[in-house]
Design an enzyme around this catalytic site. Structure first.
Site, PDB file in Angstrom:
ATOM      1  N   GLU A  48       0.833  -1.408   0.052  1.00  0.00           N
ATOM      2  CA  GLU A  48      -0.015  -0.087  -0.035  1.00  0.00           C
ATOM      3  C   GLU A  48       0.869   1.161   0.019  1.00  0.00           C
ATOM      4  OE1 GLU A  48      -3.099  -0.118   3.053  1.00  0.00           O
ATOM      5  OE2 GLU A  48      -4.267  -1.543   1.696  1.00  0.00           O
ATOM      6  N   GLU A  68      -5.952  -7.437  -1.006  1.00  0.00           N
ATOM      7  CA  GLU A  68      -6.842  -7.400   0.367  1.00  0.00           C
ATOM      8  C   GLU A  68      -8.283  -7.053   0.000  1.00  0.00           C
ATOM      9  OE1 GLU A  68      -5.275  -4.749   3.348  1.00  0.00           O
ATOM     10  OE2 GLU A  68      -3.278  -5.538   3.141  1.00  0.00           O
TER      11      GLU A  68
END
Length: 449
Positions: free
Chosen positions: A191, A294
């Site tokens: 991320e 995710e």
């Protein structure tokens, strides 16, 4: 160097394949393990702050023993038997760079593979593919707590020396796992966010891929985008044949109303489909397979049936679009995990008391409110765009205070003998599971109960 590619997952066109057969990754992220996340584990602070608090209260030697036990006992054979019954074929394994790099001696690597090896060996035994996920890098790749930043700034993208450290680390890891087919892929950095320099962003990925390929030509390498891996506009295509692309899917961040039962499910699906379609469009740009590394949400007993419809709506999109997926997460302290310690376990008893004075949502709200107060009291009003990065910096200050006021006092009340037994709460026989989620997962994996 490995030459036999039997059982290695490979990229072929826009598919993942094993021994010539197409495969979709269907699995989980392991959880708050080699990179502690406060809301998942129930303890305020970043990974480093939490460990420093334990060391201050119990001493470094005892703290090291505690976390060694936590890491080796968080999951075991019974967890993998459960995963196998669910029919999942992959496990994303998050880890913090600090297990391998001493910040004061960045060119020297610690031999700390025993924790990863503990999981990888179980993955091999149960034929579940491991995907190694570097969840925290020096300086922080994004401004939030889950990359272990103490500044609220993504300094990793500001300093080439920090990036060079991680490039070398991936070469070190790839050299260690180059012959291990049950390690399916290297997830280079989790991320990235607030990256502003496209040249730096692309150069980092090119350099790290080149470093890995010096020793390991076979393993898949996952590239993640900007804005917590939802924005790929900065990233140019890479010509390495074993590169694939990963995005994360939390559509309720921008549309919180989708989490309300009052919203019509058809409307929610439309919102999800639009958001998902924008992410999946990168397949046309890169011509490579995609992995939703995710997706998930916080579960509660009161609304678990409704929450399962949300999970189904997200997984339906993955399956219909031929996109691999990993639910976040497998195990934690009763937040997003399918498996979690029972409420009567010592860990849950401790975190239950802490929850009375601290939780992540209050931390976020207070951080935003303090930025507003600062602006309104001492400065002119600030824009939403200015407010967004500033609240992360404010929260890092708050985390220091929360560790002092909402973590250390509880640890000081807990005798060492009791503290040392806390990891037992994560043993399989001390945990319970969301049966509703198990049923949903089996529907997509085709596994019989």
């Amino acid at each position: 160097m490995a030459t036999n590619l039997k059982h290695f997952v490979q990229v072929k066109g826009q598919d993942f394949t094993v021994d010539g057969e197409k495969i979709l990754f269907r699995g989980f992220g392991l959880g708050s393990w080699m990179n502690l996340e406060h809301f998942m584990i129930g303890l305020p602070g970043t990974d480093t702050m939490i460990k420093q608090a334990f060391a201050e209260v119990y001493g470094k030697e005892r703290s090291d023993r505690f976390f060694d036990r936590f890491l080796l006992e968080f999951v075991d054979e019974q967890d993998f038997q459960f995963l196998k019954k669910l029919g999942v074929n992959s496990l994303r394994i998050p880890f913090n760079y600090k297990y391998f790099i001493d910040d004061q001696h960045p060119g020297e690597y610690k031999n700390r593979f025993k924790y990863l090896d503990h999981i990888v060996s179980l993955c091999e035994k149960y034929e579940i593919y491991a995907i190694l996920d570097l969840h925290s890098v020096p300086g922080g790749q994004n401004p939030d707590w889950h990359c272990d930043t103490n500044s609220g700034l993504p300094l990793f993208w500001e300093y080439g020396a920090l990036r060079d450290t991680v490039i070398g680390l991936w070469g070190h890891i790839a050299d260690y796992y180059k012959d291990q087919p049950w390690v399916a892929a290297y997830d280079i950095v989790n991320e990235p966010s607030l990256v502003t320099n496209a040249e730096v962003f692309n150069e980092f990925y090119h350099k790290v891929i080149a470093e890995i390929r010096k020793v390991d030509p076979h393993h898949i390498i996952f590239i993640e985008g900007n804005k917590f891996t939802t924005d790929f506009s900065m990233l140019d295509p890479v010509d390495d044949p074993q590169v694939a692309y990963e995005f994360h899917f939390y559509p309720f961040v921008d549309e919180p109303a989708v989490l309300t039962p009052e919203m019509d499910r058809t409307r929610r699906r439309e919102i999800f489909k639009d958001a998902f379609g924008q992410l999946v469009s990168i397949r046309d740009k890169y011509k490579r397979p995609l992995w939703c590394g995710e997706l998930g949400l916080v579960f509660s007993q009161e609304s678990i049936d409704f929450e399962m419809t949300i999970i189904e709506d997200m997984l339906d999109l993955c399956e219909e679009s031929d996109v691999s997926w990993a639910l976040w997460t497998y195990k934690d302290a009763a937040t997003m995990g399918i498996v979690y310690p029972r409420e009567d376990t010592p860990w849950r008893q401790l975190t239950g008391r802490i929850k009375e004075v601290w939780n992540q949502h209050q931390e976020q709200e207070k951080g935003e409110a303090l930025v507003d107060y600062m602006a309104e009291t001492h400065f002119k009003p600030i824009s939403k765009e200015e407010r967004y990065p500033l609240q992360f910096r404010m929260r890092t200050i708050m985390q220091v205070i929360c560790v002092e006021q909402n973590l250390k006092p509880f640890l000081r009340e807990l005798p060492w003998e009791e503290a040392y037994r806390l990891p037992e709460s994560f043993h399989w026989d001390q945990c319970e599971q969301w049966d509703e989620l198990s049923a949903v997962i089996r529907k997509y994996t085709g596994s019989e109960e």
